[in-house]
Scaffold this active site. Sequence first.
Site, PDB file in Angstrom:
ATOM      1  N   ASN A  54       0.879  -1.176   0.000  1.00 47.98           N
ATOM      2  CA  ASN A  54       0.000   0.000   0.000  1.00 47.98           C
ATOM      3  C   ASN A  54       0.910   1.218   0.000  1.00 47.98           C
ATOM      4  O   ASN A  54       1.512   1.539   1.022  1.00 47.98           O
ATOM      5  CB  ASN A  54      -0.894  -0.022   1.252  1.00 47.98           C
ATOM      6  CG  ASN A  54      -1.665   1.280   1.424  1.00 47.98           C
ATOM      7  OD1 ASN A  54      -1.738   2.093   0.509  1.00 47.98           O
ATOM      8  ND2 ASN A  54      -2.231   1.463   2.604  1.00 47.98           N
ATOM      9  N   TRP A  55       0.996   1.866  -1.165  1.00 48.79           N
ATOM     10  CA  TRP A  55       1.931   2.988  -1.284  1.00 48.79           C
ATOM     11  C   TRP A  55       1.386   4.279  -0.665  1.00 48.79           C
ATOM     12  O   TRP A  55       2.089   5.262  -0.576  1.00 48.79           O
ATOM     13  CB  TRP A  55       2.302   3.200  -2.761  1.00 48.79           C
ATOM     14  CG  TRP A  55       3.436   2.318  -3.193  1.00 48.79           C
ATOM     15  CD1 TRP A  55       3.833   1.150  -2.598  1.00 48.79           C
ATOM     16  CD2 TRP A  55       4.342   2.547  -4.283  1.00 48.79           C
ATOM     17  NE1 TRP A  55       4.924   0.639  -3.261  1.00 48.79           N
ATOM     18  CE2 TRP A  55       5.251   1.461  -4.296  1.00 48.79           C
ATOM     19  CE3 TRP A  55       4.460   3.537  -5.259  1.00 48.79           C
ATOM     20  CZ2 TRP A  55       6.276   1.365  -5.241  1.00 48.79           C
ATOM     21  CZ3 TRP A  55       5.486   3.436  -6.203  1.00 48.79           C
ATOM     22  CH2 TRP A  55       6.374   2.365  -6.187  1.00 48.79           C
ATOM     23  N   LYS A  56       0.098   4.258  -0.277  1.00 46.29           N
ATOM     24  CA  LYS A  56      -0.514   5.479   0.274  1.00 46.29           C
ATOM     25  C   LYS A  56      -0.255   6.644  -0.694  1.00 46.29           C
ATOM     26  O   LYS A  56      -0.224   6.421  -1.893  1.00 46.29           O
ATOM     27  CB  LYS A  56       0.005   5.744   1.695  1.00 46.29           C
ATOM     28  CG  LYS A  56      -0.081   4.478   2.561  1.00 46.29           C
ATOM     29  CD  LYS A  56       0.103   4.707   4.018  1.00 46.29           C
ATOM     30  CE  LYS A  56       0.006   3.364   4.752  1.00 46.29           C
ATOM     31  NZ  LYS A  56      -0.079   3.498   6.181  1.00 46.29           N
ATOM     32  N   GLY A  82       2.112   1.972  10.910  1.00 47.06           N
ATOM     33  CA  GLY A  82       3.174   2.975  10.869  1.00 47.06           C
ATOM     34  C   GLY A  82       3.857   3.199  12.206  1.00 47.06           C
ATOM     35  O   GLY A  82       4.636   4.147  12.357  1.00 47.06           O
ATOM     36  N   SER A  85       2.874  -2.411  10.303  1.00 46.83           N
ATOM     37  CA  SER A  85       4.279  -2.544  10.707  1.00 46.83           C
ATOM     38  C   SER A  85       4.914  -3.869  10.292  1.00 46.83           C
ATOM     39  O   SER A  85       5.760  -4.414  11.009  1.00 46.83           O
ATOM     40  CB  SER A  85       4.433  -2.304  12.215  1.00 46.83           C
ATOM     41  OG  SER A  85       4.086  -0.969  12.533  1.00 46.83           O
ATOM     42  N   GLY A 138       2.709  -1.291   4.259  1.00 44.26           N
ATOM     43  CA  GLY A 138       2.754   0.133   3.935  1.00 44.26           C
ATOM     44  C   GLY A 138       4.183   0.584   3.668  1.00 44.26           C
ATOM     45  O   GLY A 138       4.740   0.357   2.598  1.00 44.26           O
ATOM     46  N   GLY A 139       4.797   1.202   4.660  1.00 46.07           N
ATOM     47  CA  GLY A 139       6.127   1.807   4.506  1.00 46.07           C
ATOM     48  C   GLY A 139       7.163   0.891   3.872  1.00 46.07           C
ATOM     49  O   GLY A 139       7.943   1.327   3.010  1.00 46.07           O
TER      50      GLY A 139
HETATM   51  P1  PGA Z   1       2.626   0.176   7.659  1.00 48.62           P
HETATM   52  O1  PGA Z   1       1.190   0.466   6.994  1.00 48.62           O
HETATM   53  O2  PGA Z   1       3.118  -1.119   7.068  1.00 48.62           O
HETATM   54  O3  PGA Z   1       3.475   1.337   7.249  1.00 48.62           O
HETATM   55  O4  PGA Z   1       2.393   0.065   9.130  1.00 48.62           O
HETATM   56  C1  PGA Z   1       0.294  -0.584   6.746  1.00 48.62           C
HETATM   57  C2  PGA Z   1      -0.974  -0.053   6.137  1.00 48.62           C
HETATM   58  O5  PGA Z   1      -1.355   1.091   6.455  1.00 48.62           O
HETATM   59  O6  PGA Z   1      -1.603  -0.737   5.309  1.00 48.62           O
END
Ligand code: PGA
Length: 234
Positions: free
Chosen positions: A7-9, A160, A196, A217-218
Amino acid sequence: MKIIAGNWKMNGTRTALSEMINALQNIDTQNTIILCVPYTLLNIDSGRIALGAQDTSTHDHGAYTGEVSAQMIAETGAKYVIVGHSERRQYHGETNNIVQQKAAAAMTAGLIPIICIGETMDEKQSGIAMQVIESGVRECVPPNTNKNIIIAYEPRWAIGAGITPTDDEIAAAHKLIADTLSNMGLTNIPILYGASVKATNAAQIMSIPNVDGVLVGGASLKPDDFIPIITNVK
Ligand code: PGA
């Protein structure tokens, strides 16, 4: 075989996406790889990598300035769309009811919705995490769902944050989701864990029963971080 979704947001450029797609083309894996990117990065040749969006309108078309419909997303060649992500719930007031409508719109357009559910820290501390997870499944999965959905369990407090629930907590949440789906007549629905996830914890998390993959995400933004998450698990 697992599902690894990034998920690149609101991150990334066309160049960065091309570099990621090139880096992923020849890695040795049977896992399904999905990248959910901003709308503007869809509609590119992504080879073996499936693309997805991060949100959809509940509407098909019309006077909804700024919105993008599921049909429009499907027309780009994307196969997936995230609905109900914690950040949509937090910053755009999305409720389970809205998420259900978005999931239904996605399925009508032939997309596979990745339906996110999970508890906040307040809900966890109040001891109602399991109720929130169960009602999330019951209220976000549209009635008459075919089997083409994915659920992502994302404990909202861990997104995150660099921290994750314990393995036992993840196992309990995923079992509850699988049991709830089964009570709704839905079996064999993939259930991803998100929040995370990184190269150092991904394989362990994916060894937990009922964890069919991860939503990252990250750590999905750079090939050096993302590739080991994919290749460390068979
Ligand atoms: P994160 O985000 O891996 O940066 O915690 C996960 C997400 O929001 O899907």
